[in-house]
Design a protein around this motif. Structure first.
Motif, PDB file in Angstrom:
ATOM      1  N   LEU A 186       0.842  -1.193   0.000  1.00 27.72           N
ATOM      2  CA  LEU A 186       0.000   0.000   0.000  1.00 27.72           C
ATOM      3  C   LEU A 186       0.880   1.246   0.000  1.00 27.72           C
ATOM      4  O   LEU A 186       1.971   1.234   0.564  1.00 27.72           O
ATOM      5  N   LEU A 187       0.392   2.306  -0.627  1.00 28.13           N
ATOM      6  CA  LEU A 187       1.100   3.585  -0.587  1.00 28.13           C
ATOM      7  C   LEU A 187       0.307   4.558   0.267  1.00 28.13           C
ATOM      8  O   LEU A 187      -0.893   4.718   0.081  1.00 28.13           O
ATOM      9  N   THR A 188       0.993   5.191   1.197  1.00 31.06           N
ATOM     10  CA  THR A 188       0.358   6.198   2.046  1.00 31.06           C
ATOM     11  C   THR A 188       0.875   7.582   1.664  1.00 31.06           C
ATOM     12  O   THR A 188       1.910   7.717   1.002  1.00 31.06           O
ATOM     13  N   ALA A 189       0.156   8.589   2.122  1.00 27.92           N
ATOM     14  CA  ALA A 189       0.590   9.964   1.880  1.00 27.92           C
ATOM     15  C   ALA A 189       1.964  10.211   2.482  1.00 27.92           C
ATOM     16  O   ALA A 189       2.807  10.877   1.883  1.00 27.92           O
ATOM     17  N   SER A 190       2.219   9.637   3.656  1.00 23.08           N
ATOM     18  CA  SER A 190       3.530   9.868   4.290  1.00 23.08           C
ATOM     19  C   SER A 190       4.649   9.186   3.508  1.00 23.08           C
ATOM     20  O   SER A 190       5.753   9.713   3.428  1.00 23.08           O
TER      21      SER A 190
END
Length: 75
Positions: free
Chosen positions: A45-49
């Protein structure tokens, strides 16, 4: 006023040309390689952080990362 406008045009054009040169000199990555670069904790998954950290590592400042994720996130 006119000279200031010309300076802005020259600076902007120079920045665009520098960006083009930089982009064309970089290695091309597959989608999987690119995703792996941003997926710091390797959880799929890719997060904003994570996006913010990778861009910061390359001295690129993002204004509203959360909004960017909202726009590009399809699932």
């Amino acid at each position: 006023m006119f000279l200031r406008f010309v300076k802005i045009l020259i600076r902007t054009n120079r920045n665009i040309e520098d960006a083009k040169t930089s982009l064309f000199n970089h290695k091309c990555f597959s989608l999987e390689d690119s995703f792996a670069l941003f997926d710091i904790n390797k959880n799929g998954l890719l997060t904003a952080s994570e996006l913010t950290n990778v861009f910061a590592d390359h001295s690129i400042e993002l204004g509203d990362t959360n909004r960017l994720v909202e726009i590009i996130d399809e699932d």
